[in-house]
Scaffold this active site. Sequence first.
Site, short mmCIF file in Angstrom:
data_model
loop_
_atom_site.label_atom_id
_atom_site.label_comp_id
_atom_site.label_asym_id
_atom_site.label_seq_id
_atom_site.Cartn_x
_atom_site.Cartn_y
_atom_site.Cartn_z
N HIS A 12 4.78 54.72 12.95
CA HIS A 12 3.72 53.71 12.84
C HIS A 12 2.93 53.80 14.14
CE1 HIS A 12 6.78 51.01 15.02
NE2 HIS A 12 5.83 51.24 15.88
N HIS A 59 6.38 43.95 17.24
CA HIS A 59 6.01 44.28 18.62
C HIS A 59 5.57 43.01 19.35
CE1 HIS A 59 5.65 48.05 16.36
NE2 HIS A 59 5.80 48.69 17.50
N HIS A 197 7.54 58.96 22.02
CA HIS A 197 6.39 58.38 22.72
C HIS A 197 6.85 57.45 23.82
CE1 HIS A 197 7.10 55.32 19.58
NE2 HIS A 197 6.15 54.52 20.01
N GLU A 244 12.60 53.61 19.01
CA GLU A 244 12.28 53.14 17.64
C GLU A 244 12.95 54.00 16.57
OE1 GLU A 244 7.84 51.15 18.36
OE2 GLU A 244 7.96 53.12 17.43
C1 DHB Z 1 1.44 53.34 19.98
C2 DHB Z 1 2.63 53.61 19.32
C3 DHB Z 1 3.48 52.60 18.91
O1 DHB Z 1 4.67 52.79 18.28
C4 DHB Z 1 3.12 51.28 19.14
O2 DHB Z 1 3.93 50.32 18.68
C5 DHB Z 1 1.95 50.98 19.83
C6 DHB Z 1 1.11 52.01 20.25
C7 DHB Z 1 0.53 54.42 20.42
O3 DHB Z 1 0.85 55.62 20.33
O4 DHB Z 1 -0.60 54.12 20.84
FE FE Z 2 5.80 50.85 17.96
#
Ligand code: DHB
Ligand code: FE
Length: 295
Positions: A12, A59, A197, A244
């Site tokens: 996501h 979040h 990430h 996550e």
């Molecule tokens: C991004 C990725 C995420 O999982 C999130 O919750 C918020 C931002 C991103 O890559 O910008």
């Molecule tokens: Fe996220």
Amino acid sequence: MARITASVYTSHVPAIGAAMDLGKTQEDYWKSVFAGYDFSKQWMKDNKPDVIFLVFNDHATAFSSDLIPTFAIGTAAEYQPADEGWGPRPVPVVKGHPELASHIAQSVIQQDFDLTIVNKMDVDHGLTVPLSLMCGPLDPIKDAWPCPVIPFAVNVVQYPVPSGQRCFNLGQAIRKAVESYDEDINVHIWGTGGMSHQLQGARAGLINREWDNAWLDQLIQDPAACAATPHINYVREAGSEGIEMVMWLIARGAMNDIKDGKATGPAPQLRHRFYHVPASNTAVGHVILENSSST
Ligand code: DHB
Ligand code: FE
């Protein structure tokens, strides 16, 4: 009785939702991200579930540091798309399935997993972006999501977060719960979030293609070993927000091949696998598995 017929796994990213909402999906940057879901949108039409059990993380939208449930199941009749600072996403209201959700809560708590019951919750990009990716763009008023959704929120934002092993075990309990529901319905279970990430600190922007893909191989083929991956490996290899990915193990643990924590039955069929870097700061991973048999 109810059956889990398939599991879906997808990242996501809020910017994916924004790209859809602002009509940018065919721009060069986004085209190849959305191309990875062309198969999936058709597959959703051909394999329409009666209910989606959607594992996601909030979040700090519905929850905050005031209240941090480790596992929370939505038992409400509906959930409004959340305002994350730019107004709510223009997507349909998410209809719930209070009867099945309450049944799963009862069964899973009786199997000694403590769940928080949520009767009111706005759902953020963690839930609506996977739905949009799998269902395509929908008019917020004229259209509806294809079926009711049971939101299942996992804390992966504030430590201590649950281990992959606990998530995998919970998936098995959820399958048992679904299979003891006395109505012939077809349930999909979705694991969302990830892949690599990191949004903050010195390593912000970290992506690890090699590790992500090895993890996907293991998730599909050797899920019990995948479940044993400790937290520190996710954080070191996939970045702080890579944690996550433990949510995918709930969906994988709910598949038919898993018995007593091991993959002993016929392996699920891999219908689709996709990986793309980058989407915003995130490596996008996506898998669809169908149960081979209903053992
Ligand atoms: C991004 C990725 C995420 O999982 C999130 O919750 C918020 C931002 C991103 O890559 O910008
Ligand atoms: Fe996220």
